[in-house]
Structure formats: structure tokens, C-alpha cells
Design an enzyme around this catalytic site. Structure first.
Site, short mmCIF file in Angstrom:
data_model
loop_
_atom_site.label_atom_id
_atom_site.label_comp_id
_atom_site.label_asym_id
_atom_site.label_seq_id
_atom_site.Cartn_x
_atom_site.Cartn_y
_atom_site.Cartn_z
N ASN A 11 0.87 -1.18 0.00
CA ASN A 11 0.00 0.00 0.00
C ASN A 11 0.91 1.22 0.00
O ASN A 11 1.51 1.54 1.03
CB ASN A 11 -0.90 -0.04 1.25
CG ASN A 11 -1.69 1.24 1.41
OD1 ASN A 11 -1.77 2.08 0.51
ND2 ASN A 11 -2.29 1.41 2.59
N TRP A 12 0.99 1.88 -1.14
CA TRP A 12 1.93 3.01 -1.25
C TRP A 12 1.41 4.29 -0.61
O TRP A 12 2.14 5.25 -0.48
CB TRP A 12 2.23 3.29 -2.73
CG TRP A 12 2.91 2.19 -3.46
CD1 TRP A 12 3.19 0.92 -3.01
CD2 TRP A 12 3.42 2.24 -4.80
NE1 TRP A 12 3.83 0.19 -3.98
CE2 TRP A 12 3.98 0.98 -5.09
CE3 TRP A 12 3.44 3.23 -5.79
CZ2 TRP A 12 4.57 0.69 -6.32
CZ3 TRP A 12 4.02 2.94 -7.02
CH2 TRP A 12 4.58 1.70 -7.28
N LYS A 13 0.14 4.28 -0.26
CA LYS A 13 -0.48 5.48 0.32
C LYS A 13 -0.27 6.67 -0.63
O LYS A 13 -0.25 6.48 -1.84
CB LYS A 13 0.05 5.72 1.73
CG LYS A 13 -0.07 4.45 2.58
CD LYS A 13 0.18 4.64 4.05
CE LYS A 13 0.01 3.30 4.76
NZ LYS A 13 0.16 3.37 6.20
N HIS A 101 -9.38 1.24 5.28
CA HIS A 101 -8.06 1.41 5.90
C HIS A 101 -8.19 2.37 7.08
O HIS A 101 -8.96 3.33 7.03
CB HIS A 101 -7.06 1.97 4.87
CG HIS A 101 -5.65 1.93 5.39
ND1 HIS A 101 -5.16 2.87 6.25
CD2 HIS A 101 -4.64 1.04 5.20
CE1 HIS A 101 -3.91 2.57 6.56
NE2 HIS A 101 -3.57 1.46 5.93
N GLU A 103 -6.50 4.75 8.13
CA GLU A 103 -6.28 6.17 7.82
C GLU A 103 -7.55 6.78 7.23
O GLU A 103 -7.87 7.93 7.48
CB GLU A 103 -5.08 6.32 6.88
CG GLU A 103 -3.77 6.08 7.64
CD GLU A 103 -2.63 5.55 6.80
OE1 GLU A 103 -2.69 5.63 5.55
OE2 GLU A 103 -1.66 5.03 7.39
N GLU A 173 -4.88 -4.81 10.79
CA GLU A 173 -3.82 -3.79 10.92
C GLU A 173 -4.02 -3.00 12.21
O GLU A 173 -4.83 -2.06 12.24
CB GLU A 173 -3.88 -2.81 9.75
CG GLU A 173 -3.64 -3.43 8.40
CD GLU A 173 -3.08 -2.41 7.42
OE1 GLU A 173 -1.98 -2.66 6.89
OE2 GLU A 173 -3.70 -1.35 7.20
N GLY A 179 3.11 2.49 10.62
CA GLY A 179 4.06 3.59 10.44
C GLY A 179 4.82 3.96 11.70
O GLY A 179 5.47 5.00 11.77
N SER A 219 4.03 -2.06 10.09
CA SER A 219 5.49 -2.12 10.21
C SER A 219 6.07 -3.47 9.80
O SER A 219 6.99 -3.99 10.44
CB SER A 219 5.93 -1.73 11.63
OG SER A 219 5.53 -0.40 11.93
N GLY A 240 3.09 -1.06 4.19
CA GLY A 240 3.08 0.36 3.87
C GLY A 240 4.48 0.83 3.53
O GLY A 240 4.97 0.62 2.41
P1 13P Z 1 3.39 0.50 7.55
O1 13P Z 1 3.90 -0.77 6.94
O2 13P Z 1 4.10 1.72 7.05
O3 13P Z 1 3.36 0.41 9.05
O4 13P Z 1 1.88 0.69 7.07
C1 13P Z 1 0.98 -0.36 7.21
C2 13P Z 1 -0.25 -0.02 6.46
O5 13P Z 1 -0.99 0.87 6.81
C3 13P Z 1 -0.53 -0.79 5.23
O6 13P Z 1 -1.83 -0.56 4.80
#
Ligand code: 13P
Length: 260
Positions: A11-13, A101, A103, A173, A179, A219, A240
Site C-alpha cells: 500500500n503506497w499510500k 483502511h 487512515e 492492521e 508507520g 510495520s 506500507g
Molecule cells: P506501515 O507498513 O508503514 O506500518 O503501514 C501499514 C499499512 O498501513 C498498510 O496498509
């Protein structure tokens, strides 16, 4: 144990423009060998604006990678400025769509009801939702992690039926692991993924739940992928930050390679 096809998704966000996206995928492909893809699915979820370029690259180079989107609107079309519909994604060969998600739940007001409408829309066009659930640190410390996730699953999957278990993926998650560099221990990830499966059993029937794939996200890195994937109820990961590094994501995809 049920025979579940592992699924490794990035997931590149909101990172990488469409040119950087091409470079990232080219480098990733360079680091990976044919065997690394075998027996598992590799899914990339770039920003919307990069989907077309990556679709073309995947097609022209015959890359065994699949496309995912990070969200969608639940209507097929209409006056929804700025939104992208599932039929639009379908035209770009997108197979997977993230729904709910954390976020989007935290920053864009997505309730379980909204997530449910998205899951239904994704399914109605034959695409596959990756439904994200997870508790906050406060909820975990209050001992409510399983309750929170159960409630999210019930709300987000209300009225959803699954005939082919390949068609729905759930990503556990924990918000506190996203993150932050803090990964859930493999034991914690296993316990929560097992709880997710048990609730899915109540919602969709145990035979279906036994076949559904559950990912862990938060993470995930080259250093912890093997321990996480060794857990019986962890069928994949949603990555992520580490998916933005071609080297790291390649190591995650290639975690079954013999090393040293
Ligand atoms: P990270 O791997 O940066 O912790 O993010 C996880 C995430 O939100 C994947 O959707």
C-alpha cells in the site's frame, strides 16, 4: 490446514507520482525472480494516478503482479467530485481494492456503514475487497482489541455473501503498529488473525472462513516477514512504508528464498 494462497500487498499510500511509480515497479521486477512469485499473489496499490502506467508496464513486460486501489466510491458514477468508482478501476485491470483502511476511517470519516457500501460495490463488480480492520492503542490497552475488530467486521460485512473465498481478503492492521516501527509480535498477530477468522466463521460460515485469506499489516519489514508468515492464521501481509523501497519489498516478497 486449509490451502490458502498467500497474498503480499504493498500500500503506497500518497507516495510516488506516476513516473516514480514506473521506476519503482521496474526496480522491484529487477530484484525478483520467477520463483519468488510462485504460489503467492503480489499486489501493488499505488495512488490512482499511477494505476494506468503500472497497468501498461505489467502488461507489456508480462509481470506477475496484480493491481490494487487504495479506496473507491460506492456508486458507479455520478456527481461525486474527486471520487473514483469501481467500474473505472475495473477498466484498469484492478483486481483488489482496499476498504476501510484505518487512515480513511480516522481522517476521512469512514464508518463501518460507509465501508460496507464500498465492500458491496467492490463485490458487485467482481473485484476483491481487502477489508482493513484494527484497534487503536487505547482500545488495546483497555483490553478491547478483539471486540473492536469483531464490531468492525460485523458492520463492514453486513449483508455480504462470499461464494468464492478467494474474493474477500481481510487485513488485520493494529493502528498502533502502522508507520510506527512497532510491529505486533507474531503471537499477537496470530491471536488477532485467529479471532478475525473465528468471527468470519460466524458471519460467513466456518468452511468459507477457513478458506479466506487474512493479512497482517503494521510495520512489516524484511526482518520480521518470515516470523509473521510462519503463523498459521497469517496468510499474507499488507505493507506500507517498506513497499516504497524496491529492495525491501522484494525481500518481503522473496521471503521464502533460502538465505546465506
Ligand atoms: P506501515 O507498513 O508503514 O506500518 O503501514 C501499514 C499499512 O498501513 C498498510 O496498509
Amino acid at each position: 490446514m486449509a490451502d490458502r494462497l498467500p497474498i503480499i500487498a504493498g500500500n503506497w499510500k500518497m507516495h510516488r507520482d506516476h513516473l516514480e511509480a514506473i521506476q519503482l515497479v521496474q526496480k522491484l521486477a529487477y530484484h525478483l525472480e520467477g520463483d519468488d512469485y510462485a504460489g503467492q499473489e503480489v499486489v501493488l496499490c499505488p495512488p490512482f494516478i499511477a494505476l494506468r502506467s503500472i497497468q501498461t508496464l505489467i502488461q507489456s513486460d508480462g509481470l506477475p503482479m496484480k493491481l490494487g486501489a487504495q479506496t473507491c466510491h460506492h456508486e458507479d458514477e455520478g456527481a461525486f467530485t474527486g471520487e473514483i468508482s469501481v467500474p473505472m478501476l475495473e477498466r484498469l485491470d484492478v483486481e483488489y481494492v482496499l476498504a476501510g483502511h484505518s487512515e480513511r476511517r480516522a481522517m476521512f470519516g469512514e464508518t463501518d456503514e460507509v465501508v460496507n457500501a464500498k465492500v458491496q460495490a467492490i463485490r458487485s463488480h467482481g473485484l476483491r475487497p481487502i477489508l482493513c480492520v484494527g484497534e487503536s492503542l487505547e482500545q488495546r490497552e483497555a483490553g478491547r482489541a478483539e471486540d473492536v475488530v469483531t464490531e468492525q467486521l460485523r458492520g463492514s460485512l453486513a449483508g455480504v455473501t462470499v461464494s468464492d473465498p478467494h474474493d474477500l481478503v481481510v487485513a488485520y492492521e493494529p493502528v498502533w503498529a502502522i508507520g510506527t516501527g512497532k510491529t505486533a509480535t507474531p503471537d499477537d498477530a496470530q491471536q488477532m488473525c485467529a479471532a478475525v477468522r473465528s468471527e468470519l466463521g460466524s458471519l460467513l460460515g466456518q468452511p468459507t472462513a477457513d478458506q479466506l485469506r487474512i493479512q497482517y499489516g503494521g510495520s512489516v519489514k524484511p526482518g520480521n516477514i518470515r516470523a509473521l508468515m510462519a503463523e498459521p492464521d497469517v496468510d499474507g501481509v499488507l505493507v506500507g512504508g517498506a513497499s516504497l523501497s524496491s529492495e525491501d519489498f522484494a525481500l518481503i516478497v522473496a521471503h521464502r528464498r533460502e538465505r546465506g
